[in-house]
Scaffold this active site. Sequence first.
Site, PDB file in Angstrom:
ATOM      1  N   SER A 179       0.859  -1.194   0.000  1.00  0.00           N
ATOM      2  CA  SER A 179       0.000   0.000   0.000  1.00  0.00           C
ATOM      3  C   SER A 179       0.888   1.234   0.000  1.00  0.00           C
ATOM      4  O   SER A 179       1.661   1.445   0.945  1.00  0.00           O
ATOM      5  CB  SER A 179      -0.880   0.004   1.250  1.00  0.00           C
ATOM      6  OG  SER A 179      -1.347   1.323   1.462  1.00  0.00           O
ATOM      7  N   HIS A 188      -1.243  -1.386  -4.285  1.00  0.00           N
ATOM      8  CA  HIS A 188      -2.509  -0.980  -3.647  1.00  0.00           C
ATOM      9  C   HIS A 188      -2.501   0.540  -3.466  1.00  0.00           C
ATOM     10  O   HIS A 188      -1.603   1.095  -2.835  1.00  0.00           O
ATOM     11  CB  HIS A 188      -2.634  -1.700  -2.301  1.00  0.00           C
ATOM     12  CG  HIS A 188      -3.936  -1.506  -1.599  1.00  0.00           C
ATOM     13  ND1 HIS A 188      -5.088  -2.181  -1.953  1.00  0.00           N
ATOM     14  CD2 HIS A 188      -4.288  -0.708  -0.566  1.00  0.00           C
ATOM     15  CE1 HIS A 188      -6.080  -1.811  -1.151  1.00  0.00           C
ATOM     16  NE2 HIS A 188      -5.620  -0.908  -0.306  1.00  0.00           N
ATOM     17  N   ASP A 243      -4.455   3.680  -2.117  1.00  0.00           N
ATOM     18  CA  ASP A 243      -5.501   4.088  -1.169  1.00  0.00           C
ATOM     19  C   ASP A 243      -5.943   5.525  -1.413  1.00  0.00           C
ATOM     20  O   ASP A 243      -5.144   6.458  -1.316  1.00  0.00           O
ATOM     21  CB  ASP A 243      -4.980   3.980   0.269  1.00  0.00           C
ATOM     22  CG  ASP A 243      -4.939   2.544   0.754  1.00  0.00           C
ATOM     23  OD1 ASP A 243      -5.986   1.869   0.689  1.00  0.00           O
ATOM     24  OD2 ASP A 243      -3.861   2.102   1.195  1.00  0.00           O
ATOM     25  N   MET A 262      -8.398   8.510  -0.123  1.00  0.00           N
ATOM     26  CA  MET A 262      -9.179   8.957   1.035  1.00  0.00           C
ATOM     27  C   MET A 262      -9.594  10.408   0.856  1.00  0.00           C
ATOM     28  O   MET A 262      -8.817  11.218   0.347  1.00  0.00           O
ATOM     29  CB  MET A 262      -8.337   8.828   2.305  1.00  0.00           C
ATOM     30  CG  MET A 262      -7.797   7.424   2.520  1.00  0.00           C
ATOM     31  SD  MET A 262      -6.943   7.313   4.097  1.00  0.00           S
ATOM     32  CE  MET A 262      -6.341   5.618   4.008  1.00  0.00           C
ATOM     33  N   HIS A 280      -8.278   1.377  -4.042  1.00  0.00           N
ATOM     34  CA  HIS A 280      -9.206   1.223  -2.915  1.00  0.00           C
ATOM     35  C   HIS A 280      -9.804   2.593  -2.622  1.00  0.00           C
ATOM     36  O   HIS A 280      -9.134   3.468  -2.090  1.00  0.00           O
ATOM     37  CB  HIS A 280      -8.404   0.665  -1.719  1.00  0.00           C
ATOM     38  CG  HIS A 280      -9.184   0.555  -0.451  1.00  0.00           C
ATOM     39  ND1 HIS A 280      -8.581   0.303   0.762  1.00  0.00           N
ATOM     40  CD2 HIS A 280     -10.517   0.658  -0.197  1.00  0.00           C
ATOM     41  CE1 HIS A 280      -9.513   0.260   1.708  1.00  0.00           C
ATOM     42  NE2 HIS A 280     -10.692   0.476   1.155  1.00  0.00           N
ATOM     43  N   MET A 295     -11.940   5.140  -0.706  1.00  0.00           N
ATOM     44  CA  MET A 295     -12.592   5.484   0.565  1.00  0.00           C
ATOM     45  C   MET A 295     -13.091   6.913   0.376  1.00  0.00           C
ATOM     46  O   MET A 295     -12.550   7.876   0.923  1.00  0.00           O
ATOM     47  CB  MET A 295     -11.574   5.356   1.711  1.00  0.00           C
ATOM     48  CG  MET A 295     -11.202   3.900   2.003  1.00  0.00           C
ATOM     49  SD  MET A 295      -9.630   3.703   2.859  1.00  0.00           S
ATOM     50  CE  MET A 295      -8.500   3.704   1.461  1.00  0.00           C
ATOM     51  N   MET A 301     -11.502  -5.627   5.379  1.00  0.00           N
ATOM     52  CA  MET A 301     -10.677  -4.708   6.172  1.00  0.00           C
ATOM     53  C   MET A 301     -10.386  -5.358   7.526  1.00  0.00           C
ATOM     54  O   MET A 301     -11.308  -5.761   8.238  1.00  0.00           O
ATOM     55  CB  MET A 301     -11.401  -3.378   6.410  1.00  0.00           C
ATOM     56  CG  MET A 301     -11.601  -2.504   5.186  1.00  0.00           C
ATOM     57  SD  MET A 301     -10.115  -2.107   4.247  1.00  0.00           S
ATOM     58  CE  MET A 301      -9.102  -1.263   5.473  1.00  0.00           C
ATOM     59  N   ASP A 340      -6.750  -6.289   4.197  1.00  0.00           N
ATOM     60  CA  ASP A 340      -6.087  -4.975   4.238  1.00  0.00           C
ATOM     61  C   ASP A 340      -6.092  -4.424   5.653  1.00  0.00           C
ATOM     62  O   ASP A 340      -7.156  -4.169   6.215  1.00  0.00           O
ATOM     63  CB  ASP A 340      -6.845  -4.026   3.288  1.00  0.00           C
ATOM     64  CG  ASP A 340      -6.219  -2.641   3.177  1.00  0.00           C
ATOM     65  OD1 ASP A 340      -5.168  -2.398   3.786  1.00  0.00           O
ATOM     66  OD2 ASP A 340      -6.815  -1.809   2.461  1.00  0.00           O
TER      67      ASP A 340
HETATM   68  C1  DX5 Z   1      -6.197   1.738   5.554  1.00  0.00           C
HETATM   69  C2  DX5 Z   1      -5.718   1.413   4.152  1.00  0.00           C
HETATM   70  C3  DX5 Z   1      -4.646   0.411   4.111  1.00  0.00           C
HETATM   71  C4  DX5 Z   1      -3.389   0.825   4.802  1.00  0.00           C
HETATM   72  C5  DX5 Z   1      -2.780  -0.393   5.388  1.00  0.00           C
HETATM   73  O1  DX5 Z   1      -7.355   2.484   5.462  1.00  0.00           O
HETATM   74  O2  DX5 Z   1      -6.801   0.923   3.373  1.00  0.00           O
HETATM   75  O3  DX5 Z   1      -4.393  -0.014   2.784  1.00  0.00           O
HETATM   76  O4  DX5 Z   1      -2.442   1.428   3.978  1.00  0.00           O
HETATM   77  O5  DX5 Z   1      -1.677  -0.024   6.118  1.00  0.00           O
HETATM   78  P1  DX5 Z   1      -0.953  -1.038   7.101  1.00  0.00           P
HETATM   79  O6  DX5 Z   1      -0.468  -2.189   6.302  1.00  0.00           O
HETATM   80  O7  DX5 Z   1       0.153  -0.214   7.681  1.00  0.00           O
HETATM   81  O8  DX5 Z   1      -1.975  -1.454   8.144  1.00  0.00           O
HETATM   82 ZN    ZN Z   2      -6.455  -0.013   1.418  1.00  0.00          ZN
END
Ligand code: DX5
Ligand code: ZN
Length: 219
Positions: A8, A33, A35, A37, A67, A69, A138, A176
């Site tokens: 990620s 991956h 992310d 947000m 991903h 969010m 998750m 994840d």
């Molecule tokens: C959290 C993200 C993850 C995050 C995971 O909301 O969706 O992808 O980067 O990070 P680690 O592996 O550090 O828990």
């Molecule tokens: Zn993620």
Amino acid sequence: MENWIAPSILSADFSQLGEEVTAVLEAGADIIHFDVMDNHYVPNLTIGPLVLDSLRKSGIEATMDVHLMVKPVDRIIPDFINAGADIISVHPESTEHLHRTLNLIREGGAKPGIVFNPTTPLYLLAEVIDLVDLVLIMSVNPGFGGQSFIDSSLNKIADAAEIINSSGHEIRLEVDGGINTNTIRKASDAGANTFVAGSAIFSSKDYRSAIAKMREALD
Ligand code: DX5
Ligand code: ZN
């Protein structure tokens, strides 16, 4: 199904994102991956389609596992497809009409995924099993890297694996949050085959050995 390690980039050094992505790919990552947000669906703000587009234009060809969010989510989906997303996963809580959202992803030419938060009930999965190529469980509450793995997510992974297997479809089961050399094995034993890891990879000095140790834990 072959195991995939998905670093990620949330935990990468954003001042040199292209180099970081290239480095984890050279170190053995299977997919990346990405992310996204919005400081609305989750209390944090990251990167959007422009950044994905830049990574593609810099020559990165790896599978991009986006991903989202983001709420509402539909408006931004075509932008991610145009930017070069391969897989796009959404949270059911981020859309009023999940069927429409998943179809929007498929019709745009990307692979749709559905994401379950630690307390999102899994019964929804039966409703969308014919519409998705990936199920993401998750194992932390979304929003931040570096959180601890929530053990009750193992039951959810096992339940999702059963639903996927009885569907007969080729659907990846991704986990994840809080994945490291200890938790990866538990998630794998529960049925996951795609492992997102942010801090465990990017906080290590040697990406290659971090990824190799995760693969060893899986063997
Ligand atoms: C959290 C993200 C993850 C995050 C995971 O909301 O969706 O992808 O980067 O990070 P680690 O592996 O550090 O828990
Ligand atoms: Zn993620």
